[in-house]
Design a protein around this motif. Sequence first.
Motif, PDB file in Angstrom:
ATOM      1  N   TYR A  34     -37.604 -64.064 -77.573  1.00 36.40           N
ATOM      2  CA  TYR A  34     -38.667 -64.558 -78.445  1.00 36.40           C
ATOM      3  C   TYR A  34     -39.946 -63.741 -78.239  1.00 36.40           C
ATOM      4  CZ  TYR A  34     -42.403 -67.802 -79.884  1.00 36.40           C
ATOM      5  OH  TYR A  34     -43.521 -68.367 -80.443  1.00 36.40           O
ATOM      6  N   TRP A  35     -40.275 -63.496 -76.980  1.00 36.24           N
ATOM      7  CA  TRP A  35     -41.497 -62.749 -76.659  1.00 36.24           C
ATOM      8  C   TRP A  35     -41.459 -61.355 -77.279  1.00 36.24           C
ATOM      9  CZ3 TRP A  35     -43.535 -58.394 -74.596  1.00 36.24           C
ATOM     10  CH2 TRP A  35     -44.845 -58.444 -74.105  1.00 36.24           C
ATOM     11  N   PHE A  36     -40.355 -60.657 -77.099  1.00 32.03           N
ATOM     12  CA  PHE A  36     -40.251 -59.286 -77.625  1.00 32.03           C
ATOM     13  C   PHE A  36     -40.268 -59.291 -79.153  1.00 32.03           C
ATOM     14  CE2 PHE A  36     -37.962 -55.442 -78.927  1.00 32.03           C
ATOM     15  CZ  PHE A  36     -38.692 -54.474 -78.231  1.00 32.03           C
ATOM     16  N   ALA A  37     -39.606 -60.266 -79.763  1.00 28.60           N
ATOM     17  CA  ALA A  37     -39.594 -60.343 -81.222  1.00 28.60           C
ATOM     18  C   ALA A  37     -41.005 -60.541 -81.764  1.00 28.60           C
ATOM     19  CB  ALA A  37     -38.687 -61.479 -81.688  1.00 28.60           C
ATOM     20  N   ARG A  38     -41.771 -61.387 -81.102  1.00 32.62           N
ATOM     21  CA  ARG A  38     -43.142 -61.609 -81.563  1.00 32.62           C
ATOM     22  C   ARG A  38     -43.996 -60.368 -81.349  1.00 32.62           C
ATOM     23  NH1 ARG A  38     -47.113 -66.812 -80.456  1.00 32.62           N
ATOM     24  NH2 ARG A  38     -48.122 -66.620 -82.494  1.00 32.62           N
ATOM     25  N   PHE A  39     -43.823 -59.725 -80.212  1.00 31.48           N
ATOM     26  CA  PHE A  39     -44.592 -58.518 -79.899  1.00 31.48           C
ATOM     27  C   PHE A  39     -44.377 -57.437 -80.960  1.00 31.48           C
ATOM     28  CE2 PHE A  39     -44.622 -54.302 -77.881  1.00 31.48           C
ATOM     29  CZ  PHE A  39     -45.925 -54.248 -77.425  1.00 31.48           C
ATOM     30  N   THR A  40     -43.130 -57.141 -81.283  1.00 32.07           N
ATOM     31  CA  THR A  40     -42.850 -56.063 -82.228  1.00 32.07           C
ATOM     32  C   THR A  40     -43.285 -56.421 -83.643  1.00 32.07           C
ATOM     33  OG1 THR A  40     -40.565 -56.921 -82.331  1.00 32.07           O
ATOM     34  CG2 THR A  40     -40.975 -55.018 -80.904  1.00 32.07           C
ATOM     35  N   ALA A  41     -43.093 -57.678 -84.052  1.00 28.50           N
ATOM     36  CA  ALA A  41     -43.488 -58.078 -85.406  1.00 28.50           C
ATOM     37  C   ALA A  41     -45.003 -58.013 -85.573  1.00 28.50           C
ATOM     38  CB  ALA A  41     -42.974 -59.480 -85.717  1.00 28.50           C
ATOM     39  N   VAL A  42     -45.730 -58.506 -84.575  1.00 29.35           N
ATOM     40  CA  VAL A  42     -47.191 -58.492 -84.674  1.00 29.35           C
ATOM     41  C   VAL A  42     -47.723 -57.064 -84.658  1.00 29.35           C
ATOM     42  CG1 VAL A  42     -49.324 -59.145 -83.489  1.00 29.35           C
ATOM     43  CG2 VAL A  42     -47.458 -60.788 -83.708  1.00 29.35           C
ATOM     44  N   MET A  43     -47.147 -56.208 -83.807  1.00 35.70           N
ATOM     45  CA  MET A  43     -47.593 -54.827 -83.777  1.00 35.70           C
ATOM     46  C   MET A  43     -47.420 -54.167 -85.138  1.00 35.70           C
ATOM     47  SD  MET A  43     -46.317 -51.563 -81.485  1.00 35.70           S
ATOM     48  CE  MET A  43     -45.995 -52.607 -80.088  1.00 35.70           C
ATOM     49  N   ALA A  44     -46.277 -54.430 -85.773  1.00 36.06           N
ATOM     50  CA  ALA A  44     -46.008 -53.831 -87.076  1.00 36.06           C
ATOM     51  C   ALA A  44     -46.951 -54.343 -88.144  1.00 36.06           C
ATOM     52  CB  ALA A  44     -44.560 -54.107 -87.475  1.00 36.06           C
ATOM     53  N   THR A  45     -47.089 -55.667 -88.229  1.00 37.35           N
ATOM     54  CA  THR A  45     -47.885 -56.229 -89.318  1.00 37.35           C
ATOM     55  C   THR A  45     -49.368 -55.918 -89.164  1.00 37.35           C
ATOM     56  OG1 THR A  45     -47.985 -58.356 -88.147  1.00 37.35           O
ATOM     57  CG2 THR A  45     -46.235 -58.074 -89.771  1.00 37.35           C
ATOM     58  N   ILE A  46     -49.885 -55.919 -87.927  1.00 41.86           N
ATOM     59  CA  ILE A  46     -51.303 -55.621 -87.758  1.00 41.86           C
ATOM     60  C   ILE A  46     -51.588 -54.148 -88.020  1.00 41.86           C
ATOM     61  CG2 ILE A  46     -53.170 -55.526 -86.073  1.00 41.86           C
ATOM     62  CD1 ILE A  46     -52.340 -58.142 -85.004  1.00 41.86           C
ATOM     63  N   ALA A  47     -50.687 -53.273 -87.625  1.00 40.54           N
ATOM     64  CA  ALA A  47     -50.862 -51.861 -87.965  1.00 40.54           C
ATOM     65  C   ALA A  47     -50.926 -51.686 -89.477  1.00 40.54           C
ATOM     66  CB  ALA A  47     -49.718 -51.034 -87.378  1.00 40.54           C
ATOM     67  N   MET A  48     -50.063 -52.403 -90.193  1.00 35.08           N
ATOM     68  CA  MET A  48     -50.081 -52.330 -91.648  1.00 35.08           C
ATOM     69  C   MET A  48     -51.378 -52.876 -92.231  1.00 35.08           C
ATOM     70  SD  MET A  48     -46.148 -53.506 -92.447  1.00 35.08           S
ATOM     71  CE  MET A  48     -46.540 -53.906 -94.155  1.00 35.08           C
ATOM     72  N   VAL A  49     -51.822 -54.021 -91.710  1.00 36.18           N
ATOM     73  CA  VAL A  49     -53.030 -54.648 -92.239  1.00 36.18           C
ATOM     74  C   VAL A  49     -54.239 -53.735 -92.061  1.00 36.18           C
ATOM     75  CG1 VAL A  49     -54.663 -56.524 -91.832  1.00 36.18           C
ATOM     76  CG2 VAL A  49     -52.235 -57.021 -92.034  1.00 36.18           C
ATOM     77  N   VAL A  50     -54.356 -53.091 -90.893  1.00 33.39           N
ATOM     78  CA  VAL A  50     -55.472 -52.182 -90.642  1.00 33.39           C
ATOM     79  C   VAL A  50     -55.472 -51.047 -91.658  1.00 33.39           C
ATOM     80  CG1 VAL A  50     -56.399 -50.484 -89.023  1.00 33.39           C
ATOM     81  CG2 VAL A  50     -55.673 -52.721 -88.204  1.00 33.39           C
ATOM     82  N   VAL A  51     -54.312 -50.455 -91.872  1.00 30.77           N
ATOM     83  CA  VAL A  51     -54.221 -49.312 -92.774  1.00 30.77           C
ATOM     84  C   VAL A  51     -54.436 -49.749 -94.226  1.00 30.77           C
ATOM     85  CG1 VAL A  51     -52.681 -47.514 -93.648  1.00 30.77           C
ATOM     86  CG2 VAL A  51     -52.782 -47.989 -91.205  1.00 30.77           C
TER      87      VAL A  51
END
Length: 438
Positions: A34-51
């Motif tokens: 669960y921890w790793f799934a949340r980590f990778t999903a948040v990293m992806a979506t926030i990188a997208m949101v910033v760009v």
Amino acid sequence: MATIPPPPSVDPALPADAPPKAPSPLGFADFRYYWFARFTAVMATIAMVVVIGYQLYDTARSDYGMSIKEASFQLGLLGLVQFVPLALLTPVAGWAADRFERRRVAIFSNGIDMLIAATLGWFTWTDGLTLPLLFGLAALHGVARVFSGPAMSAIAPNIVPAAVLPRAIAMSSIAWQSASVIGPAAGGLIYAAHPTSVYVFAAALLAASAFTISRVRPVLPPPAEVRRHPLREMVDGLQFVWSERFLLGTITLDLFAVLLAGATAMLPVYARDILQIGSEGLGFLRAAPAVGAALVALGLAFRPIERNVGVKMLWAVAVFGGVTVGFGLSTNFFLSLALLVVMGAADMFSVFVRGTLIQLNTPDHMRGRVSAASGLAISASNELGEMRAGAMAALLGPVGAVVIGGAGAVGVTALWSWLFPELRRARSFEPQFKESIP
């Protein structure tokens, strides 16, 4: 409800009358997935949101010839178009998290975000980005978020024992905040090197998240004695929050404080035209609050607070608003970074207390719907806060919008401590619905 594996045995070296020490959440394989799934999903979506935010602001300025105030208003509209699907679909998402297998709901949301990443990557590659396209994909991203939040929040209490839950929430926040540090910085740097690659990076992380969450044991919704009409069940969730003053005060405090003090929408303006640091600098600005938040989350994971939690939450929100005022006035890049770090630390402290109180004071059969209501408040504060900031920036300029908003958050904290004395009186995380905790 899934069966929770028994905690490790008590250390025989401890005195017989010593209270057993709660095991680490990482001792449970499901929580590690669960921890790793949340980590990778948040990293992806926030990188997208910033760009996306930077591309929208840059497109408005370069391709549409808008002034700083006009382009700032477009950033406010970006928050609005993300909020509309959240407002419309939150009751549905909460009901889905309480009615269907929660992992599958989370995987579904990851699939939507992968589609968004692929589309943005293609149009970035072909230099075909337009404001309508960016607004439309931002709205679709809002759909993904509205289904992901309640499902992921409702999974955690079902995969660790109740005694471990405060530490699990802190460690889950570490996943969120550490990804929020890496994601913006990586997104800004990758975009500066090769714009399309940032979306390939995001799509790969989302695929990894979907696979990892599938490794968690099935988290079935709790059985209901009587199944009611879906609309009635959605309304029940909202009525439960409204009738519980403690939950209502906790959720709405964050709603109005961040609605006023949120400075995230103005970061592209500060990066491009005030601090003049470009997309690379924007990545660091977006990552700075997460640095402070990650440090606080790490400390809370090993030494969670136990006493006077309500008063400490109120003080954290007040500090968040005060530091926002300082950031709004700053014209120095390094001072701005430092203030954003403190802002993130204060916000994380508040998030930890609020998240733990909400989860431990909600019966399991309501957790999806209450998490959805909390998520709606968070999204309203973030997205409508961006709209508020954009509208005020169009009238007063970005600095005035940030400073006035921060001062307003301090005022809201004082008002809420008077309107909801239950918050000041919360001494510990003692759950109200003990029978509902696994």
